[in-house]
Enzyme design. Sequence first.
Site, PDB file in Angstrom:
ATOM      1  N   PHE A 162       8.556 -83.001  -8.309  1.00 56.41           N
ATOM      2  CA  PHE A 162       7.270 -82.794  -8.961  1.00 56.41           C
ATOM      3  C   PHE A 162       7.458 -81.752 -10.055  1.00 56.41           C
ATOM      4  O   PHE A 162       8.118 -80.733  -9.857  1.00 56.41           O
ATOM      5  CB  PHE A 162       6.178 -82.377  -7.966  1.00 56.41           C
ATOM      6  CG  PHE A 162       6.385 -81.028  -7.335  1.00 56.41           C
ATOM      7  CD1 PHE A 162       5.830 -79.889  -7.876  1.00 56.41           C
ATOM      8  CD2 PHE A 162       7.130 -80.907  -6.174  1.00 56.41           C
ATOM      9  CE1 PHE A 162       6.014 -78.652  -7.287  1.00 56.41           C
ATOM     10  CE2 PHE A 162       7.330 -79.674  -5.583  1.00 56.41           C
ATOM     11  CZ  PHE A 162       6.764 -78.542  -6.146  1.00 56.41           C
ATOM     12  N   HIS A 181      13.114 -70.995 -24.062  1.00 59.71           N
ATOM     13  CA  HIS A 181      12.092 -71.952 -24.481  1.00 59.71           C
ATOM     14  C   HIS A 181      11.390 -72.473 -23.231  1.00 59.71           C
ATOM     15  O   HIS A 181      11.968 -73.217 -22.449  1.00 59.71           O
ATOM     16  CB  HIS A 181      12.714 -73.101 -25.267  1.00 59.71           C
ATOM     17  CG  HIS A 181      11.715 -74.100 -25.754  1.00 59.71           C
ATOM     18  ND1 HIS A 181      10.630 -73.743 -26.530  1.00 59.71           N
ATOM     19  CD2 HIS A 181      11.648 -75.441 -25.596  1.00 59.71           C
ATOM     20  CE1 HIS A 181       9.925 -74.820 -26.818  1.00 59.71           C
ATOM     21  NE2 HIS A 181      10.529 -75.865 -26.253  1.00 59.71           N
ATOM     22  N   ILE A 182      10.143 -72.064 -23.021  1.00 53.03           N
ATOM     23  CA  ILE A 182       9.364 -72.443 -21.848  1.00 53.03           C
ATOM     24  C   ILE A 182       8.477 -73.621 -22.222  1.00 53.03           C
ATOM     25  O   ILE A 182       7.646 -73.522 -23.131  1.00 53.03           O
ATOM     26  CB  ILE A 182       8.528 -71.259 -21.337  1.00 53.03           C
ATOM     27  CG1 ILE A 182       9.435 -70.072 -21.007  1.00 53.03           C
ATOM     28  CG2 ILE A 182       7.707 -71.670 -20.117  1.00 53.03           C
ATOM     29  CD1 ILE A 182       8.672 -68.818 -20.623  1.00 53.03           C
ATOM     30  N   LEU A 183       8.648 -74.732 -21.542  1.00 53.16           N
ATOM     31  CA  LEU A 183       7.846 -75.916 -21.809  1.00 53.16           C
ATOM     32  C   LEU A 183       6.497 -75.812 -21.118  1.00 53.16           C
ATOM     33  O   LEU A 183       6.373 -75.218 -20.033  1.00 53.16           O
ATOM     34  CB  LEU A 183       8.570 -77.170 -21.309  1.00 53.16           C
ATOM     35  CG  LEU A 183       9.895 -77.516 -22.002  1.00 53.16           C
ATOM     36  CD1 LEU A 183      10.543 -78.711 -21.314  1.00 53.16           C
ATOM     37  CD2 LEU A 183       9.684 -77.812 -23.474  1.00 53.16           C
ATOM     38  N   TRP A 191      10.047 -84.037 -20.174  1.00 50.01           N
ATOM     39  CA  TRP A 191      11.456 -83.631 -20.089  1.00 50.01           C
ATOM     40  C   TRP A 191      12.116 -84.221 -18.851  1.00 50.01           C
ATOM     41  O   TRP A 191      13.239 -84.730 -18.924  1.00 50.01           O
ATOM     42  CB  TRP A 191      11.544 -82.115 -20.085  1.00 50.01           C
ATOM     43  CG  TRP A 191      12.934 -81.587 -20.168  1.00 50.01           C
ATOM     44  CD1 TRP A 191      13.674 -81.375 -21.285  1.00 50.01           C
ATOM     45  CD2 TRP A 191      13.764 -81.184 -19.064  1.00 50.01           C
ATOM     46  NE1 TRP A 191      14.909 -80.874 -20.971  1.00 50.01           N
ATOM     47  CE2 TRP A 191      15.003 -80.746 -19.609  1.00 50.01           C
ATOM     48  CE3 TRP A 191      13.591 -81.154 -17.686  1.00 50.01           C
ATOM     49  CZ2 TRP A 191      16.037 -80.282 -18.815  1.00 50.01           C
ATOM     50  CZ3 TRP A 191      14.627 -80.702 -16.891  1.00 50.01           C
ATOM     51  CH2 TRP A 191      15.827 -80.266 -17.453  1.00 50.01           C
ATOM     52  N   ASP A 277       5.463 -77.550  -2.031  1.00 54.17           N
ATOM     53  CA  ASP A 277       4.978 -78.800  -2.602  1.00 54.17           C
ATOM     54  C   ASP A 277       3.451 -78.759  -2.617  1.00 54.17           C
ATOM     55  O   ASP A 277       2.833 -78.491  -1.582  1.00 54.17           O
ATOM     56  CB  ASP A 277       5.486 -79.964  -1.756  1.00 54.17           C
ATOM     57  CG  ASP A 277       5.123 -81.311  -2.349  1.00 54.17           C
ATOM     58  OD1 ASP A 277       4.585 -81.341  -3.472  1.00 54.17           O
ATOM     59  OD2 ASP A 277       5.379 -82.334  -1.701  1.00 54.17           O
TER      60      ASP A 277
END
Length: 587
Positions: A162, A181-183, A191, A277
Amino acid sequence: MATTSRPLPEAGTSALVAELAQVLPKGAKFTAYHISTPPTISEPLCYAPANPQTQDGGSMSQKNLRARKPLKTYCEKHFLAIAICPLGSTEQVLAFALELYIYTTAHSSILFVAKADSTGYLGLLNLPKGMPSPIREVTTAFISYLVTNRARKGIQFVVNLFARSQSQYLFPGSVKNGGKHILDDRGLVKWWCRVLNPLLENQTAHAQKRWKDIQGYLIIPGLDGYETRAFLPRTANATRNWALGHPLERISPYISDPVMYGSNIPARCLIPTYPDDPKARFVEELEEATAEKAKLAGGWKTPRSLEQFWEMMAFRQECSSGRLTGFIWLVFDPYSLRRPSTNMGDSARGTATAVSAQFGQPPRLLTPEPSQGPLEAMVMPSLHATPIKPMKLNEDKNKEKKRALKGRIIPREPRVKTHQRAHFPKQTETAYYSWPEEGRGQVILDESGYTRAVELLLHLEFGTLAHAISSSARWDREVNFGRDWSLTAIGKRELSLEQRTSGAGQAVNDISSMIKKKRPVDDAAFEESNAPRPESAAVNTLSAGLVRKKAKTTNDEPASLPPSMESTKVNTLGSGLIRKKPKPASG
């Protein structure tokens, strides 16, 4: 911390090193650290359903419902860290890490991606522009490597994760590094789809012989199918390889065997739960809010189906905080799917099925029962099931008396356990797991040692390059007690022609140098005559006769407009056409 190190192979001899070298940039040097644990017994991923029938074949009442024994589950953990040497330095710094769990039962194997994080120092290598991200390529290669070495013949294999965006997972303080680089949520889901897409697209000849079908699934709670489709990779086979939804019925062992488990399986028995989770926390809330007898009779009161569960997930946990959470699966189905029994051996079950097919009767255990007459069965119905243990008279008197200890007490010398071997399973191939030598970590730790190694990384600092270098050296030194356990991989991947032309510095086709501007006539005349150029020749000035002044307009006559603007003139009323309103008389 129990640990075992495998003999360090030469460069290029390890299968993992060969996999990484094929996807890394040519000439770039990377160091891999691979930790794993043996398969150990763990908690089951799904709840077991209730027994659908009694031993007599009749339906069981709600009062006597009992849950089945859960599936025996094993877990094997893997941790991969990639380190680099910045340009001009000989010291290493961790750049990327990935943690995966492999859950195995007699019915399936599930590879769950637990955590993935980077430090942001990969840019110090100054890799050629246009080269794919090494982090994405290493992740794809490592997952493919484990699928190849942990797949079992005739057993379904599932890759599950996830995607949830977070500033840092494994490297504390790395968020302070400006190069990281933080998405965001949408970028992270895309990604991960691009990471797993090569396992669907680039199927080798060996994979095509081994797997009958490989299908990807994507579901994002709160989004419809049209919005979810935008997250899939833009490839020609994306529509065929990816499905919008979930495969929980497809991967459940309870659904695939209705003879053993019944045809009505509640939703609570189909949802696997993993550590940290979001859907596992929601399942725990539903379990606490439902009585045990009600759960065994028909599951939760609400939701009653998987569709309702995913609809409610959009308003629960991280999905309800204005952020997106994507759930992704890859399902590998073998050609001959093997479904072993959990209540009897395969040979016994096969014999029972063959006999029942011959005589048209439901399968039952072929165990002879003790003969008993009708009177004996009526008076003593449970003697054969629970035999009575005969009593012994004067049992206490026959016991020997304990002898008192006498003599000098000799103390036992303490043993310092500086290095203890991990407990290896006695068998590497069982009905519940497969643990061949290929695919194991360079350092094999037991459960407590693995937990300590990961927690040590979570207590270090990676905010600055100096702190990251010292933290990387300490983690490398303490995990394997100061011994070298690194794997060196030198990249072999070259830039293709398409990648060379699509690099950041070469992506824009600059043709400004090829455009020839028209020169004025005066400039050409001066160049032909080789006369010195006057200073005023560069400026074009208009003479006084070529300048047209704007005509002045009076208050009564508007200015004339060109013919093209005649239709846009404003109609104004003259002063004689305006009638003033008379003033009312006073008093």
